[in-house]
Enzyme design. Structure first.
Site, mmCIF file in Angstrom:
data_model
loop_
_atom_site.group_PDB
_atom_site.id
_atom_site.type_symbol
_atom_site.label_atom_id
_atom_site.label_comp_id
_atom_site.label_asym_id
_atom_site.label_seq_id
_atom_site.Cartn_x
_atom_site.Cartn_y
_atom_site.Cartn_z
ATOM 1 N N HIS A 1 -1.836 4.363 5.796
ATOM 2 C CA HIS A 1 -2.741 4.263 6.943
ATOM 3 C C HIS A 1 -2.649 2.877 7.567
ATOM 4 C CE1 HIS A 1 -5.020 2.547 3.580
ATOM 5 N NE2 HIS A 1 -5.753 1.886 4.465
ATOM 6 N N ASP B 1 -5.654 0.357 9.293
ATOM 7 C CA ASP B 1 -7.114 0.359 9.164
ATOM 8 C C ASP B 1 -7.835 0.758 10.453
ATOM 9 O OD1 ASP B 1 -7.394 -0.399 6.426
ATOM 10 O OD2 ASP B 1 -6.662 -2.379 6.987
ATOM 11 N N HIS C 1 -0.112 0.687 5.399
ATOM 12 C CA HIS C 1 -0.159 0.247 4.007
ATOM 13 C C HIS C 1 -0.792 1.326 3.147
ATOM 14 C CE1 HIS C 1 -3.964 -1.100 5.827
ATOM 15 N NE2 HIS C 1 -4.512 -0.933 4.630
ATOM 16 N N ARG D 1 -11.650 -7.796 1.304
ATOM 17 C CA ARG D 1 -10.863 -7.654 2.532
ATOM 18 C C ARG D 1 -11.680 -7.998 3.773
ATOM 19 N NH1 ARG D 1 -9.198 -1.834 3.959
ATOM 20 N NH2 ARG D 1 -11.369 -1.921 4.557
HETATM 21 C C1 SIN Z 1 -6.649 -1.132 2.014
HETATM 22 O O1 SIN Z 1 -6.805 -2.038 2.824
HETATM 23 O O2 SIN Z 1 -6.459 0.031 2.372
HETATM 24 C C2 SIN Z 1 -6.690 -1.431 0.536
HETATM 25 C C3 SIN Z 1 -5.570 -2.315 0.129
HETATM 26 C C4 SIN Z 1 -5.605 -2.613 -1.338
HETATM 27 O O3 SIN Z 1 -6.656 -2.436 -1.986
HETATM 28 O O4 SIN Z 1 -4.592 -3.048 -1.862
#
Ligand code: SIN
Length: 284
Positions: free
Chosen positions: A105, A107, A259, A274
């Site tokens: 995906h 974000d 990612h 994040r």
């Molecule tokens: C994400 O941003 O989708 C999660 C990335 C992660 O936890 O490595």
């Protein structure tokens, strides 16, 4: 290895995507330092910094260097009047709360102006597993044949909040919050091919489960192409992968990457923090 200045060095991690950077002071969010990081980001798409544990304030200050830190739409809906604005997202996997980002995906593409940059701090990592992968959407676009590029150019995709997020809303605030989320965030249209606003390069703009249909197509045609696109991104030639150590920080450009966070550490504990930065409306 490339020497950027007296102290800063980059090491490319794959031919198209990802570089490890050393010698950078991430607590320095001066315009000059941000300009250097941004230039590297535009070139490599994802940057990795080892041994760079930032606290929440430093993390937010670094994000702010690139623009306005985003607030996740669900968190905004849940905010109590007068409460502190929740710029940070804590991703905490436990045996009772399993990982849920193990699918390609970009974000929050289900809003008109999705984030442009993400900054992810590894706070606590499992002994093994829980790596994150990124896919390069420039290379994905450029690897298509000319007839396929011509066919995809001009197509528009409807994006909508995914069942994983609707379920999270239901868990936190019952059916009422889930319904409010769907009401406030109806499907949004984005081009399937987008132009990066800073580099001018074209990228295949796909976003896994957030993509619900292609405008103007019959349901079966739309599902066939979405399924083809979701499979296409699995080509390892487009990928870079990072195995986390506590204190690592990654910064990536959301406008040219997908990612996914692997879930193979379950039921072990994994804690990431994040922050994303607001972006602009994608255009063809
Ligand atoms: C994400 O941003 O989708 C999660 C990335 C992660 O936890 O490595």
């Amino acid at each position: 290895m490339t020497l950027i200045s007296q102290d800063i060095e980059t090491t490319r991690l794959s031919p198209y995507l990802g570089a490890e950077v050393t010698g950078m002071d991430l607590t320095d969010s001066s315009p000059e330092n941000i300009a250097v990081i941004n230039e590297l980001l535009l070139e490599h798409g994802v940057l990795f910094f080892r041994d760079s544990m930032l606290d929440v304030e430093e993390h937010e200050a670094l994000a702010r260097g690139f623009g306005e830190p985003s607030v996740f739409p669900l968190s905004r809906l849940m905010m109590k009047p007068g409460a502190e604005i929740p710029f940070m997202g804590e991703i905490i996997d436990t045996s009772d709360d399993p990982p849920n980002a193990d699918g390609w995906h970009t974000d929050v593409t289900w809003i008109p102006e999705p984030p442009k940059i993400a900054l992810l701090q590894a706070v606590d990592v499992p002994e093994s597993g829980g790596d994150t992968l990124w896919a390069d959407l420039y290379t994905a676009y450029e690897s298509l044949s000319q007839p396929m590029q011509d066919f995809f150019d001009g197509l528009v995709v409807n994006h909508q909040v995914s069942p994983v997020i609707i379920n999270a809303a239901r868990r936190r605030g019952g059916a009422e919050l889930a319904d409010l989320l769907l009401e406030k965030f109806p499907p949004v249209q984005h081009p399937l091919i987008r132009t990066h606003p800073e580099t001018g390069r074209k990228a295949l703009f796909i976003a896994g489960e957030f993509m619900i249909c292609i405008e103007g197509m019959h349901e079966d045609e739309s599902q066939m192409w979405l399924s083809w696109l979701k499979d296409y991104i699995n080509n390892p030639n487009f990928h870079v992968r990072w195995s986390w150590t506590q204190g690592d920080l990654a910064i990536w450009d959301e406008r040219r990457t997908n990612h996914r966070a692997l879930s193979n550490h379950y039921p072990s504990y994994r804690h990431m923090r994040r922050c994303t930065v607001d972006g602009d409306r994608p255009y063809c």
